[in-house]
Write a protein that holds these residues in place. Structure first.
Motif, PDB file in Angstrom:
ATOM      1  N   TYR A   4       0.979  -1.265  -0.122  1.00 47.94           N
ATOM      2  CA  TYR A   4      -0.135   0.345   0.036  1.00 47.94           C
ATOM      3  C   TYR A   4       0.936   1.278   0.037  1.00 47.94           C
ATOM      4  O   TYR A   4       0.544   2.176  -0.654  1.00 47.94           O
ATOM      5  CB  TYR A   4      -1.149  -0.046   1.327  1.00 47.94           C
ATOM      6  CG  TYR A   4      -1.852   1.282   1.419  1.00 47.94           C
ATOM      7  CD1 TYR A   4      -2.893   1.463   0.310  1.00 47.94           C
ATOM      8  CD2 TYR A   4      -1.672   2.120   2.328  1.00 47.94           C
ATOM      9  CE1 TYR A   4      -3.506   2.487   0.379  1.00 47.94           C
ATOM     10  CE2 TYR A   4      -2.616   3.283   2.405  1.00 47.94           C
ATOM     11  CZ  TYR A   4      -3.486   3.437   1.398  1.00 47.94           C
ATOM     12  OH  TYR A   4      -4.302   4.679   1.569  1.00 47.94           O
TER      13      TYR A   4
ATOM     14  N   GLY B 267       0.629   5.012  -0.154  1.00 44.53           N
ATOM     15  CA  GLY B 267      -0.331   4.926   0.579  1.00 44.53           C
ATOM     16  C   GLY B 267       0.360   5.682   1.922  1.00 44.53           C
ATOM     17  O   GLY B 267       1.666   5.616   2.168  1.00 44.53           O
ATOM     18  N   TYR B 268      -0.533   6.177   2.827  1.00 43.09           N
ATOM     19  CA  TYR B 268       0.017   6.953   3.931  1.00 43.09           C
ATOM     20  C   TYR B 268       0.826   8.045   3.858  1.00 43.09           C
ATOM     21  O   TYR B 268       1.021   8.894   4.646  1.00 43.09           O
ATOM     22  CB  TYR B 268       0.924   5.969   4.899  1.00 43.09           C
ATOM     23  CG  TYR B 268      -0.112   4.907   5.588  1.00 43.09           C
ATOM     24  CD1 TYR B 268      -1.228   5.360   6.546  1.00 43.09           C
ATOM     25  CD2 TYR B 268       0.029   3.575   5.160  1.00 43.09           C
ATOM     26  CE1 TYR B 268      -2.080   4.340   6.987  1.00 43.09           C
ATOM     27  CE2 TYR B 268      -0.809   2.603   5.749  1.00 43.09           C
ATOM     28  CZ  TYR B 268      -2.054   3.124   6.767  1.00 43.09           C
ATOM     29  OH  TYR B 268      -2.713   1.983   7.160  1.00 43.09           O
TER      30      TYR B 268
ATOM     31  N   THR C 135      -8.484  -3.297   0.036  1.00 42.87           N
ATOM     32  CA  THR C 135      -7.457  -2.117   0.264  1.00 42.87           C
ATOM     33  C   THR C 135      -7.707  -1.857   1.651  1.00 42.87           C
ATOM     34  O   THR C 135      -8.116  -0.839   1.963  1.00 42.87           O
ATOM     35  CB  THR C 135      -7.582  -1.215  -0.354  1.00 42.87           C
ATOM     36  OG1 THR C 135      -8.922  -0.692  -0.773  1.00 42.87           O
ATOM     37  CG2 THR C 135      -6.954  -1.322  -2.053  1.00 42.87           C
TER      38      THR C 135
ATOM     39  N   HIS D 152      -5.758  -0.937   4.227  1.00 44.27           N
ATOM     40  CA  HIS D 152      -5.202   0.087   4.442  1.00 44.27           C
ATOM     41  C   HIS D 152      -5.621   1.408   4.197  1.00 44.27           C
ATOM     42  O   HIS D 152      -5.448   2.364   4.905  1.00 44.27           O
ATOM     43  CB  HIS D 152      -3.606   0.088   4.302  1.00 44.27           C
ATOM     44  CG  HIS D 152      -2.764  -1.011   5.040  1.00 44.27           C
ATOM     45  ND1 HIS D 152      -2.672  -0.782   6.345  1.00 44.27           N
ATOM     46  CD2 HIS D 152      -2.419  -2.282   4.678  1.00 44.27           C
ATOM     47  CE1 HIS D 152      -1.889  -1.679   6.763  1.00 44.27           C
ATOM     48  NE2 HIS D 152      -1.797  -2.753   5.772  1.00 44.27           N
ATOM     49  N   LYS D 153      -6.077   1.558   3.118  1.00 41.46           N
ATOM     50  CA  LYS D 153      -6.864   2.889   2.596  1.00 41.46           C
ATOM     51  C   LYS D 153      -7.949   3.291   3.448  1.00 41.46           C
ATOM     52  O   LYS D 153      -8.003   4.474   3.556  1.00 41.46           O
ATOM     53  CB  LYS D 153      -7.631   2.552   0.976  1.00 41.46           C
ATOM     54  CG  LYS D 153      -7.814   3.977   0.498  1.00 41.46           C
ATOM     55  CD  LYS D 153      -7.813   4.073  -0.941  1.00 41.46           C
ATOM     56  CE  LYS D 153      -8.732   2.890  -1.447  1.00 41.46           C
ATOM     57  NZ  LYS D 153      -8.856   2.766  -2.928  1.00 41.46           N
TER      58      LYS D 153
ATOM     59  N   GLU E 175      -6.155   4.655   6.407  1.00 40.77           N
ATOM     60  CA  GLU E 175      -5.904   5.965   6.310  1.00 40.77           C
ATOM     61  C   GLU E 175      -6.881   6.935   6.320  1.00 40.77           C
ATOM     62  O   GLU E 175      -6.677   8.085   6.746  1.00 40.77           O
ATOM     63  CB  GLU E 175      -4.985   5.964   4.894  1.00 40.77           C
ATOM     64  CG  GLU E 175      -4.244   7.372   4.656  1.00 40.77           C
ATOM     65  CD  GLU E 175      -3.543   7.175   3.484  1.00 40.77           C
ATOM     66  OE1 GLU E 175      -3.453   6.471   2.744  1.00 40.77           O
ATOM     67  OE2 GLU E 175      -2.540   8.481   3.256  1.00 40.77           O
ATOM     68  N   GLY E 176      -7.912   6.626   5.455  1.00 45.04           N
ATOM     69  CA  GLY E 176      -9.073   7.601   5.474  1.00 45.04           C
ATOM     70  C   GLY E 176      -9.762   7.860   6.847  1.00 45.04           C
ATOM     71  O   GLY E 176      -9.831   8.850   7.483  1.00 45.04           O
TER      72      GLY E 176
ATOM     73  N   ALA F 217     -12.969   5.834   2.175  1.00 47.31           N
ATOM     74  CA  ALA F 217     -12.082   5.367   1.080  1.00 47.31           C
ATOM     75  C   ALA F 217     -11.785   6.452   0.130  1.00 47.31           C
ATOM     76  O   ALA F 217     -10.783   6.327  -0.714  1.00 47.31           O
ATOM     77  CB  ALA F 217     -12.659   3.960   0.416  1.00 47.31           C
TER      78      ALA F 217
ATOM     79  N   PRO G  83      -8.432   9.661   1.307  1.00 46.98           N
ATOM     80  CA  PRO G  83      -6.973   9.824   0.865  1.00 46.98           C
ATOM     81  C   PRO G  83      -6.829  10.775  -0.488  1.00 46.98           C
ATOM     82  O   PRO G  83      -5.920  11.396  -0.757  1.00 46.98           O
ATOM     83  CB  PRO G  83      -6.421   8.404   0.853  1.00 46.98           C
ATOM     84  CG  PRO G  83      -7.436   7.656   2.003  1.00 46.98           C
ATOM     85  CD  PRO G  83      -8.910   8.266   1.738  1.00 46.98           C
ATOM     86  N   TYR G  84      -7.814   9.988  -1.300  1.00 45.85           N
ATOM     87  CA  TYR G  84      -7.744  10.604  -2.897  1.00 45.85           C
ATOM     88  C   TYR G  84      -7.942  12.182  -2.830  1.00 45.85           C
ATOM     89  O   TYR G  84      -7.138  13.006  -3.401  1.00 45.85           O
ATOM     90  CB  TYR G  84      -8.627   9.928  -3.686  1.00 45.85           C
ATOM     91  CG  TYR G  84      -8.740  10.436  -5.174  1.00 45.85           C
ATOM     92  CD1 TYR G  84      -7.744   9.641  -6.143  1.00 45.85           C
ATOM     93  CD2 TYR G  84      -9.213  11.444  -5.627  1.00 45.85           C
ATOM     94  CE1 TYR G  84      -7.687  10.113  -7.358  1.00 45.85           C
ATOM     95  CE2 TYR G  84      -9.346  11.869  -6.957  1.00 45.85           C
ATOM     96  CZ  TYR G  84      -8.257  11.005  -7.919  1.00 45.85           C
ATOM     97  OH  TYR G  84      -8.323  11.575  -9.386  1.00 45.85           O
TER      98      TYR G  84
END
Lengths: 168, 622
Positions: free
Chosen positions: B154, B159-160, B232, B234-235, B238-239, B347, B350-351
């Motif tokens: 990720y 990611g992160y 995903t 981890h996404k 993170e969110g 989700a 992060p984007y």
């Protein structure tokens, strides 16, 4: 500490005695002691260990968690995942979600009832299977789906049931 | 595992993972989503490993198990990179041939690629498959292309890094402003603007605040959240941390249903990994913000998807809703300010933070930007998970992405929004999939379940099905829902048995309006929707059942018998073998006949006929 249901896969098969099972459940309760609102997680673990949640066990949990029995029983009776009756070695959940229903899940239930000789919610005389229906198990792309324990069987047809049951 | 303290640590992990992967010429992305697991993908994966060894390909080809690639009905599937060749319907028997042909002989094994049912052509490249062509993946980004069980994988996709950017360069208010500007609306059903909700959480003053992820995806026909968590995890984490940072919550919960054991398992592992790397339970990136995350497993109660019931359940109580106000941001979990968002909403975060609101508002339409994940199911060819820009006409989803209906049947309606939603009929098939447009048609976006139904579906029976579901799941706390749903169900059961009364439609409308207005929580308030919507569009079907004792779709067993068209029958005897009551007679290669007195209307013959010679017809009363 990570206490997941994974780590507690002991089922009745291991031949542990009731006392041993109660001791395991006591351990779980103590592990959750400092966590707020953990009754449901404890009940999950207890059912995993003991197989079901008879009144005696509910009393034990209530006492050890210092909660009124009415509260424990209230939670047990509210959630469909908790069972107060002994369950078969394997639980068959026929998915009755929309997608499965549209594609003939009702016929699977009828066929299973006939094959196993029990109605939904009952255990077969040999204690091998409990027949149950599930609300959507989220396998709609594979409808109609049947879940036996944690295995999802896809696009099951009445004539394929024998082959499915044979695996257990 | 080394802790992550700054962005150099992230870069190092990213570099290491990429160079490790870069050693191989090809990667096989092998789908290990719940759908593919249930059709035996573990055995296929084992065979692939064996084949790679047998053909000495281990230094050249690397297999990676990923989350759901999307086309669940054709599983198990795999995607070969960098060619982007997509193989479907794999089995331990055929996968060896595919591996040999693709990697040893250097030839695409076309016969195992996706086949367009209309043109009969095989389409090897995933980007050319109509199912994927029109999709835009934001919430599903990485789902099906990253290893779900490695945090390094990720991080290698960036990611992160967004979390690092937010915590080291942005104030919580700036994070909220970005989300506000993106006009992200709650993806769980309500459609409330996420930024506005977060602002309320941010402004609430308390010694402890909570952020909760609602992963109690209970709508029958919906499995979007499950795919995101499994593909995903981890996404999602993170969110949630970003959300916690924005509102000032140091503790988060993910409430996930017990029916999703694989998702629970993968998310627990991901949380453990994040913790081991110092992303949870420790000050993040040298700041003084630290966050902890815990999973709470549900126990099979649909009502717990409603936010106040969900909080009750996290607290370990019966999942009964609370009276609002106070709203959760005022007094939620354990009496503290709480913000609850759905998996898909998180989700998207992060984007949005990574690309800015402007990057997100490129997709979708004014008032509802971005994309929406839908779970396509029902009588549709390409059942699975899709993500499209908001506002895409439903026709495009059904016909192009979904590939039309199974067996070329005619589209009758789609149930959108599960048991809280309504149906969109063939006449409205061009409706843009947008919050307001769907509501105008009497449906709702809901969480994204989209069930396509053919002309074989009886709409009264469908309404009965949803009412049966809601009635069973009603928690019983308020009278309107407890008794209202029961009475509505009884009326529908009566109608499908041909015992309907003349004023039943009016009674349903009246009861529906009352339950909608007076039920305590979202479950009851939306419970009558499937009935109201089917009466609105298919009143004639209700009337046929009530006045004429006839089920036009031939689905209601009590009202239906089947008959064989002797001209069309080829005498294959298949229907005879399937009939459970021996109602069918006839010799091989001669037209068969069904005895209407013995026929129970089960439809087993109907499904078995290869030439469509069997049709439902009205059961005559005797």
């Amino acid at each position: 500490m990570s206490l997941s249901l994974e780590n507690l896969t002991c089922n009745c098969d291991h031949g542990s005695t009731d006392a041993e099972k109660y001791a395991m459940i006591a351990q779980v309760i103590d592990a959750y002691k400092d966590k707020e609102g953990s009754l449901i997680q404890v009940l999950h673990a207890a059912q995993e260990i003991y197989g079901y949640l008879p009144l005696e066990l509910q009393k034990f949990i209530a006492l050890r968690m210092n909660k009124p029995l009415s509260e424990v029983n209230g939670v047990v009776s509210f959630y469909s995942f908790f069972s107060t009756k002994e369950r078969g070695k394997h639980t068959i959940h026929v998915c009755m979600g929309t997608a499965c229903y549209v594609r003939g899940a009702q016929k699977l239930v009828e066929a299973l009832e006939e094959k196993l000789g029990v109605s939904v919610g009952e255990v077969t005389p040999d204690k091998k299977f409990t027949l149950d229906v599930a609300r959507c198990i989220g396998a709609c792309g594979l409808a109609p789906a049947v879940m036996v324990d944690n295995d999802v069987h896809r696009q099951v047809q009445p004539h394929g049931l024998d082959a499915m049951l044979k695996q257990y | 595992m080394a802790k992550i303290n700054d962005k150099y640590d992230l870069s190092k992990i990213k570099y290491n993972y990429r160079s490790e992967m870069g050693r191989y010429e090809h990667h096989i992305y092998f789908c290990a989503g719940a759908g593919c697991i249930s059709c035996g993908c573990a055995d296929v994966a084992k065979t692939i490993q064996e084949c790679l060894g047998e053909y000495n390909l281990n230094s050249k080809v690397k297999m990676i198990e990923t989350g759901c690639i999307g086309l669940c009905s054709l599983g198990p599937v795999m995607l070969v990179m960098p060619e982007r060749t997509f193989y479907v319907g794999l089995s331990p028997k055929n996968v060896g041939k595919v591996i040999k042909s693709h990697f040893v002989d250097g030839k695409i094994a076309e016969n195992y690629c996706y086949q367009d049912l209309k043109t009969k052509e095989y389409i090897p490249c995933i980007d050319d498959i109509p199912f994927y062509k029109d999709q835009v993946r934001i919430a599903l980004q990485g789902c099906g292309t990253t290893e779900f069980d490695k945090i390094e994988a990720y991080i290698a996709t960036g990611g992160y890094a967004t979390l690092h950017k937010a915590i080291t360069e942005m104030t919580p208010q700036q994070v909220i402003d970005e989300v506000k500007e993106s006009v992200l609306r709650g993806r769980g059903g309500g459609g409330f603007p996420t930024g506005v909700k977060w602002q309320a959480g941010h402004d609430a003053v308390a010694d402890q605040k909570y952020i909760v992820c609602n992963a109690d995806e209970g709508d029958p026909g919906a499995f979007m959240d499950r795919s995101i968590i499994e593909g995903t995890p981890h996404k999602l984490i993170e969110g949630i941390i970003l959300g916690g940072y924005a509102i000032g919550a140091t503790k988060g919960y993910v409430y996930i249903r017990a029916e999703y054991p694989i998702a629970v398992n993968r998310l627990s592992k991901a949380i453990d990994q994040a913790r081991a790397m110092g992303l949870l339970d420790e000050p993040l990136f040298g700041s003084d913000f630290q966050f902890s995350l815990e999973i709470r497993i549900g126990a099979g109660a649909f009502v717990c998807g409603e936010e106040t019931s969900l909080m009750e359940s996290i607290e370990g109580h019966r999942g009964e809703p609370r009276q609002k106000p106070p709203l959760p941001f005022q007094a939620g979990l354990f009496g503290k300010p709480t913000i609850i968002n759905n998996v898909e909403t998180f989700a998207n975060i992060p984007y949005i933070i990574k690309h800015g609101a402007g990057g997100y508002t490129r997709f979708g339409r004014v008032g509802a930007h971005g994309t929406k994940v839908f779970a396509l199911a029902g009588d549709i060819v390409n059942a699975g998970i899709i993500e499209v820009p908001i506002g895409m006409p439903m026709r495009n989803i059904i016909e192009n992405i979904g590939g039309g209906l199974i067996g070329g049947k005619e589209f009758k309606a789609a149930q959108v929004g599960g048991p809280s939603g309504g149906c969109i009929t063939a006449a409205d098939i061009d409706v843009p999939m947008d919050y307001s447009e769907l509501i105008a048609k009497g449906a709702m976006m809901g969480s994204g379940g989209l069930i396509a139904m053919s002309t074989d579906t009886c709409m009264v029976d469908t309404a009965r099905f949803f009412m049966d579901f809601v009635q069973d799941e009603s928690c019983g706390k308020c009278v309107a829902c407890r008794i209202g749903t029961k009475r509505m169900l009884e009326i529908l059961q009566r109608i499908t048995k041909g015992e309907g009364k003349k004023d039943d439609i009016d009674r349903l409308l009246e009861l529906g309006a009352v339950v909608k207005d007076t039920a305590m929580c979202g479950l009851g308030q939306t419970a009558p929707n499937p009935i109201l919507s089917t009466i609105r569009y298919f009143r004639d079907e209700y009337e046929a059942h009530i006045l004429d004792h006839r089920c036009p779709a031939g689905r209601c067993q009590a009202l239906t018998v089947f008959e064989i068209d002797p001209q069309a029958c080829i005498g294959c005897t298949r229907c005879k073998k399937h009939c459970p009551t021996l109602a069918i007679t006839g010799e091989l290669k001669h037209a068969h006949d069904i005895d209407p007195l013995l026929c129970i209307g089960c439809g087993a013959c109907y499904g078995s006929c290869p030439v469509d010679a069997i049709h439902p017809t009205k059961r005559e009363e005797n």
